[in-house]
Design a protein around this motif. Structure first.
Motif, mmCIF file in Angstrom:
data_model
loop_
_atom_site.group_PDB
_atom_site.id
_atom_site.type_symbol
_atom_site.label_atom_id
_atom_site.label_comp_id
_atom_site.label_asym_id
_atom_site.label_seq_id
_atom_site.Cartn_x
_atom_site.Cartn_y
_atom_site.Cartn_z
ATOM 1 N N SER A 27 18.043 1.739 118.733
ATOM 2 C CA SER A 27 18.796 0.823 117.014
ATOM 3 C C SER A 27 19.560 2.105 116.959
ATOM 4 C CB SER A 27 18.479 0.907 116.110
ATOM 5 O OG SER A 27 17.878 -1.206 116.336
ATOM 6 N N LEU A 28 19.341 3.761 116.697
ATOM 7 C CA LEU A 28 19.970 5.054 116.625
ATOM 8 C C LEU A 28 20.706 4.990 117.325
ATOM 9 C CD1 LEU A 28 16.322 7.525 115.676
ATOM 10 C CD2 LEU A 28 18.206 6.020 114.000
ATOM 11 N N GLU A 29 20.303 4.728 118.506
ATOM 12 C CA GLU A 29 21.669 5.106 119.993
ATOM 13 C C GLU A 29 22.505 4.123 119.858
ATOM 14 O OE1 GLU A 29 22.069 4.962 124.461
ATOM 15 O OE2 GLU A 29 19.810 4.868 124.135
ATOM 16 N N ASP A 30 22.449 3.441 119.405
ATOM 17 C CA ASP A 30 24.282 2.577 119.386
ATOM 18 C C ASP A 30 24.495 2.500 118.035
ATOM 19 O OD1 ASP A 30 23.116 0.696 121.326
ATOM 20 O OD2 ASP A 30 22.317 -0.835 120.395
ATOM 21 N N PHE A 31 23.904 3.311 117.139
ATOM 22 C CA PHE A 31 24.375 3.146 115.870
ATOM 23 C C PHE A 31 25.637 4.945 115.889
ATOM 24 C CE2 PHE A 31 25.028 5.880 111.901
ATOM 25 C CZ PHE A 31 25.067 4.933 110.556
ATOM 26 N N VAL A 32 25.150 6.023 116.901
ATOM 27 C CA VAL A 32 25.274 7.261 116.811
ATOM 28 C C VAL A 32 26.790 7.213 117.499
ATOM 29 C CG1 VAL A 32 25.430 9.488 118.131
ATOM 30 C CG2 VAL A 32 23.108 8.693 116.453
ATOM 31 N N SER A 33 26.834 6.053 118.895
ATOM 32 C CA SER A 33 27.956 6.435 120.020
ATOM 33 C C SER A 33 28.856 5.426 119.097
ATOM 34 C CB SER A 33 27.501 5.367 121.373
ATOM 35 O OG SER A 33 26.377 4.822 120.846
ATOM 36 N N SER A 34 28.907 3.958 117.951
ATOM 37 C CA SER A 34 29.590 3.737 117.411
ATOM 38 C C SER A 34 29.956 3.460 116.217
ATOM 39 C CB SER A 34 28.804 1.874 117.110
ATOM 40 O OG SER A 34 28.587 1.640 118.422
ATOM 41 N N TYR A 35 29.527 4.123 115.110
ATOM 42 C CA TYR A 35 29.521 4.981 113.889
ATOM 43 C C TYR A 35 30.445 6.075 114.082
ATOM 44 C CZ TYR A 35 28.634 0.347 112.805
ATOM 45 O OH TYR A 35 28.602 -1.202 112.858
ATOM 46 N N PHE A 36 29.548 7.077 114.494
ATOM 47 C CA PHE A 36 29.584 8.241 114.374
ATOM 48 C C PHE A 36 30.947 8.514 114.225
ATOM 49 C CE2 PHE A 36 26.007 11.981 114.711
ATOM 50 C CZ PHE A 36 25.589 10.932 113.800
ATOM 51 N N MET A 37 31.941 8.488 114.979
ATOM 52 C CA MET A 37 33.491 8.719 114.694
ATOM 53 C C MET A 37 34.173 8.226 114.034
ATOM 54 S SD MET A 37 34.825 5.453 117.768
ATOM 55 C CE MET A 37 33.981 4.124 117.608
ATOM 56 N N PHE A 38 33.822 7.190 113.156
ATOM 57 C CA PHE A 38 33.931 6.676 111.795
ATOM 58 C C PHE A 38 34.399 8.146 111.015
ATOM 59 C CE2 PHE A 38 33.244 2.913 113.936
ATOM 60 C CZ PHE A 38 34.820 2.413 114.200
ATOM 61 N N HIS A 39 33.193 8.641 110.568
ATOM 62 C CA HIS A 39 33.596 9.548 110.085
ATOM 63 C C HIS A 39 33.319 11.462 109.721
ATOM 64 C CE1 HIS A 39 31.267 6.673 107.450
ATOM 65 N NE2 HIS A 39 30.203 6.208 108.972
ATOM 66 N N GLY A 40 34.049 11.085 111.114
ATOM 67 C CA GLY A 40 34.913 12.804 112.039
ATOM 68 C C GLY A 40 33.618 13.438 112.376
ATOM 69 N N LEU A 56 18.854 9.186 109.701
ATOM 70 C CA LEU A 56 18.633 7.673 110.352
ATOM 71 C C LEU A 56 17.792 7.023 110.708
ATOM 72 C CD1 LEU A 56 22.115 8.945 112.052
ATOM 73 C CD2 LEU A 56 21.988 7.142 110.239
ATOM 74 N N ALA A 57 16.754 8.071 111.281
ATOM 75 C CA ALA A 57 15.549 7.514 111.790
ATOM 76 C C ALA A 57 14.440 7.604 110.876
ATOM 77 C CB ALA A 57 14.517 8.889 112.858
ATOM 78 N N PHE A 58 14.288 8.152 109.767
ATOM 79 C CA PHE A 58 13.432 7.486 109.289
ATOM 80 C C PHE A 58 13.779 6.041 107.869
ATOM 81 C CE2 PHE A 58 12.775 6.793 104.533
ATOM 82 C CZ PHE A 58 10.908 6.692 104.518
ATOM 83 N N THR A 59 15.636 5.783 108.495
ATOM 84 C CA THR A 59 15.967 4.499 107.489
ATOM 85 C C THR A 59 15.234 3.695 108.345
ATOM 86 O OG1 THR A 59 17.518 5.742 106.211
ATOM 87 C CG2 THR A 59 17.811 3.447 106.899
ATOM 88 N N GLU A 60 15.921 3.926 109.715
ATOM 89 C CA GLU A 60 15.819 2.449 110.863
ATOM 90 C C GLU A 60 14.612 2.702 111.053
ATOM 91 O OE1 GLU A 60 17.581 -0.720 113.030
ATOM 92 O OE2 GLU A 60 18.870 1.442 111.820
ATOM 93 N N ALA A 61 13.767 3.079 111.204
ATOM 94 C CA ALA A 61 11.674 2.508 111.877
ATOM 95 C C ALA A 61 11.599 2.884 109.737
ATOM 96 C CB ALA A 61 11.593 4.456 111.735
ATOM 97 N N PHE A 62 11.658 2.662 109.292
ATOM 98 C CA PHE A 62 11.181 1.937 108.157
ATOM 99 C C PHE A 62 11.866 0.003 107.814
ATOM 100 C CE2 PHE A 62 11.183 1.084 103.966
ATOM 101 C CZ PHE A 62 9.260 1.765 103.099
#
Length: 115
Positions: A27-40, A56-62
């Motif tokens: 999920s972290l890999e998908d999040f980084v590759s999909s959403y980082f560009m929208f935040h510059g 991000l890791a804490f939130t997703e793991a929790f």
């Protein structure tokens, strides 16, 4: 003389499990590759990734840990054991009937394999 003070409380239990962290990887890999560009942010730049990785890791793991806890609450009962005639069953061995539980897909790959 007053009674002695109570002992200190035990240290808090870990709030994120290793299983939760393990499940959060994809999920972290998908999040980084999909959403980082929208935040510059550049998903290929380690500085950008590691700057936000702890939160991000804490939130997703929790979230995955909460999912595991919810599944434990609604998990079906253990498999029934056959009842013989001496235990109140019919002539043939009988099994208690359990309510069907819907199957939850674990990943997108699993849903693609079924199609």
């Amino acid at each position: 003389s007053p009674p002695p003070p109570p002992p200190p409380p035990p240290p808090p239990a870990p709030t994120v499990t290793l299983r939760g962290l393990w499940r959060a990887r994809s999920s972290l890999e998908d999040f980084v590759s999909s959403y980082f560009m929208f935040h510059g942010l550049d998903p290929t730049n380690p500085v950008d990734v590691f700057a936000h990785l702890p939160a991000l890791a804490f939130t997703e793991a929790f979230i995955y840990q909460l999912d595991d806890a919810n599944e434990e609450v609604v998990a079906p009962a253990p498999a029934p054991t056959p009842r013989s005639k001496s235990q109140g069953g019919s002539k043939a061995t009988s099994y208690p009937v359990a309510a069907a539980q819907p199957r939850v897909k674990e990943s997108e790959e699993e849903s693609e394999e079924e199609e």
